[in-house]
Design a protein around this motif. Sequence first.
Motif, PDB file in Angstrom:
ATOM      1  N   ALA A 181      77.155  20.508 -52.298  1.00 42.37           N
ATOM      2  CA  ALA A 181      76.811  19.789 -53.528  1.00 42.37           C
ATOM      3  C   ALA A 181      76.832  18.279 -53.305  1.00 42.37           C
ATOM      4  O   ALA A 181      75.939  17.562 -53.779  1.00 42.37           O
ATOM      5  CB  ALA A 181      77.772  20.180 -54.646  1.00 42.37           C
ATOM      6  N   VAL A 182      77.835  17.787 -52.588  1.00 44.20           N
ATOM      7  CA  VAL A 182      77.912  16.351 -52.297  1.00 44.20           C
ATOM      8  C   VAL A 182      76.724  15.932 -51.432  1.00 44.20           C
ATOM      9  O   VAL A 182      76.130  14.866 -51.646  1.00 44.20           O
ATOM     10  CB  VAL A 182      79.257  16.002 -51.619  1.00 44.20           C
ATOM     11  CG1 VAL A 182      79.251  14.590 -51.068  1.00 44.20           C
ATOM     12  CG2 VAL A 182      80.399  16.179 -52.600  1.00 44.20           C
ATOM     13  N   ALA A 183      76.351  16.761 -50.460  1.00 44.05           N
ATOM     14  CA  ALA A 183      75.213  16.437 -49.595  1.00 44.05           C
ATOM     15  C   ALA A 183      73.916  16.387 -50.396  1.00 44.05           C
ATOM     16  O   ALA A 183      73.077  15.501 -50.188  1.00 44.05           O
ATOM     17  CB  ALA A 183      75.111  17.455 -48.467  1.00 44.05           C
ATOM     18  N   VAL A 184      73.743  17.300 -51.335  1.00 41.76           N
ATOM     19  CA  VAL A 184      72.527  17.313 -52.159  1.00 41.76           C
ATOM     20  C   VAL A 184      72.481  16.077 -53.051  1.00 41.76           C
ATOM     21  O   VAL A 184      71.433  15.427 -53.176  1.00 41.76           O
ATOM     22  CB  VAL A 184      72.454  18.618 -52.997  1.00 41.76           C
ATOM     23  CG1 VAL A 184      71.385  18.526 -54.065  1.00 41.76           C
ATOM     24  CG2 VAL A 184      72.218  19.806 -52.089  1.00 41.76           C
ATOM     25  N   VAL A 185      73.597  15.734 -53.663  1.00 40.90           N
ATOM     26  CA  VAL A 185      73.637  14.544 -54.524  1.00 40.90           C
ATOM     27  C   VAL A 185      73.361  13.295 -53.695  1.00 40.90           C
ATOM     28  O   VAL A 185      72.619  12.394 -54.126  1.00 40.90           O
ATOM     29  CB  VAL A 185      74.989  14.449 -55.265  1.00 40.90           C
ATOM     30  CG1 VAL A 185      75.156  13.104 -55.942  1.00 40.90           C
ATOM     31  CG2 VAL A 185      75.111  15.582 -56.272  1.00 40.90           C
ATOM     32  N   ALA A 186      73.943  13.213 -52.502  1.00 47.42           N
ATOM     33  CA  ALA A 186      73.696  12.058 -51.640  1.00 47.42           C
ATOM     34  C   ALA A 186      72.230  11.982 -51.227  1.00 47.42           C
ATOM     35  O   ALA A 186      71.632  10.896 -51.200  1.00 47.42           O
ATOM     36  CB  ALA A 186      74.595  12.133 -50.410  1.00 47.42           C
ATOM     37  N   ALA A 187      71.603  13.113 -50.915  1.00 46.74           N
ATOM     38  CA  ALA A 187      70.191  13.131 -50.524  1.00 46.74           C
ATOM     39  C   ALA A 187      69.303  12.699 -51.687  1.00 46.74           C
ATOM     40  O   ALA A 187      68.356  11.917 -51.506  1.00 46.74           O
ATOM     41  CB  ALA A 187      69.802  14.518 -50.035  1.00 46.74           C
ATOM     42  N   VAL A 188      69.612  13.160 -52.885  1.00 48.68           N
ATOM     43  CA  VAL A 188      68.823  12.775 -54.060  1.00 48.68           C
ATOM     44  C   VAL A 188      68.985  11.285 -54.325  1.00 48.68           C
ATOM     45  O   VAL A 188      67.998  10.581 -54.626  1.00 48.68           O
ATOM     46  CB  VAL A 188      69.222  13.625 -55.289  1.00 48.68           C
ATOM     47  CG1 VAL A 188      68.627  13.065 -56.577  1.00 48.68           C
ATOM     48  CG2 VAL A 188      68.802  15.075 -55.093  1.00 48.68           C
TER      49      VAL A 188
ATOM     50  N   TRP B  43      69.709   8.972 -52.146  1.00 51.17           N
ATOM     51  CA  TRP B  43      69.039   8.250 -51.061  1.00 51.17           C
ATOM     52  C   TRP B  43      67.525   8.221 -51.289  1.00 51.17           C
ATOM     53  O   TRP B  43      66.871   7.183 -51.107  1.00 51.17           O
ATOM     54  CB  TRP B  43      69.376   8.922 -49.727  1.00 51.17           C
ATOM     55  CG  TRP B  43      68.749   8.258 -48.553  1.00 51.17           C
ATOM     56  CD1 TRP B  43      69.070   7.036 -48.036  1.00 51.17           C
ATOM     57  CD2 TRP B  43      67.672   8.758 -47.780  1.00 51.17           C
ATOM     58  NE1 TRP B  43      68.261   6.753 -46.964  1.00 51.17           N
ATOM     59  CE2 TRP B  43      67.379   7.806 -46.771  1.00 51.17           C
ATOM     60  CE3 TRP B  43      66.918   9.929 -47.803  1.00 51.17           C
ATOM     61  CZ2 TRP B  43      66.386   7.990 -45.835  1.00 51.17           C
ATOM     62  CZ3 TRP B  43      65.919  10.107 -46.873  1.00 51.17           C
ATOM     63  CH2 TRP B  43      65.657   9.143 -45.898  1.00 51.17           C
ATOM     64  N   LEU B  44      66.967   9.358 -51.702  1.00 52.45           N
ATOM     65  CA  LEU B  44      65.530   9.413 -51.976  1.00 52.45           C
ATOM     66  C   LEU B  44      65.160   8.543 -53.189  1.00 52.45           C
ATOM     67  O   LEU B  44      64.083   7.952 -53.234  1.00 52.45           O
ATOM     68  CB  LEU B  44      65.088  10.848 -52.193  1.00 52.45           C
ATOM     69  CG  LEU B  44      65.049  11.721 -50.950  1.00 52.45           C
ATOM     70  CD1 LEU B  44      64.735  13.173 -51.327  1.00 52.45           C
ATOM     71  CD2 LEU B  44      64.029  11.200 -49.947  1.00 52.45           C
ATOM     72  N   ALA B  45      66.039   8.496 -54.187  1.00 49.65           N
ATOM     73  CA  ALA B  45      65.750   7.692 -55.387  1.00 49.65           C
ATOM     74  C   ALA B  45      65.790   6.202 -55.071  1.00 49.65           C
ATOM     75  O   ALA B  45      65.024   5.417 -55.665  1.00 49.65           O
ATOM     76  CB  ALA B  45      66.761   8.019 -56.472  1.00 49.65           C
ATOM     77  N   LEU B  46      66.640   5.803 -54.162  1.00 54.01           N
ATOM     78  CA  LEU B  46      66.768   4.378 -53.824  1.00 54.01           C
ATOM     79  C   LEU B  46      65.798   3.940 -52.734  1.00 54.01           C
ATOM     80  O   LEU B  46      65.665   2.753 -52.465  1.00 54.01           O
ATOM     81  CB  LEU B  46      68.196   4.067 -53.388  1.00 54.01           C
ATOM     82  CG  LEU B  46      69.270   4.262 -54.464  1.00 54.01           C
ATOM     83  CD1 LEU B  46      70.654   4.058 -53.878  1.00 54.01           C
ATOM     84  CD2 LEU B  46      69.024   3.330 -55.630  1.00 54.01           C
TER      85      LEU B  46
END
Length: 64
Positions: free
Chosen positions: A51-58, A60-63
């Motif tokens: 879950a933390v990896a998915v939130v971090a990936a999202v 990163w993609l948003a920024l």
Amino acid sequence: MANTQGPQGNHDPAGSTQMFRAFVDEAPQGRQAAATGGGPRIGLIVGIVVAVAVVAAVAWLALK
């Protein structure tokens, strides 16, 4: 233990008292079995990491 189910009529027709006592007597064994098994705990840790990896990936993609 004394038999309290005398002719006074205060018996437990459903047997819930006996069932509760049996449950209470068995409860510590169930807790020990659950405490020794590490399967659910490992699954929870893996789920949190994913879950933390998915939130971090999202994020990163948003920024990006």
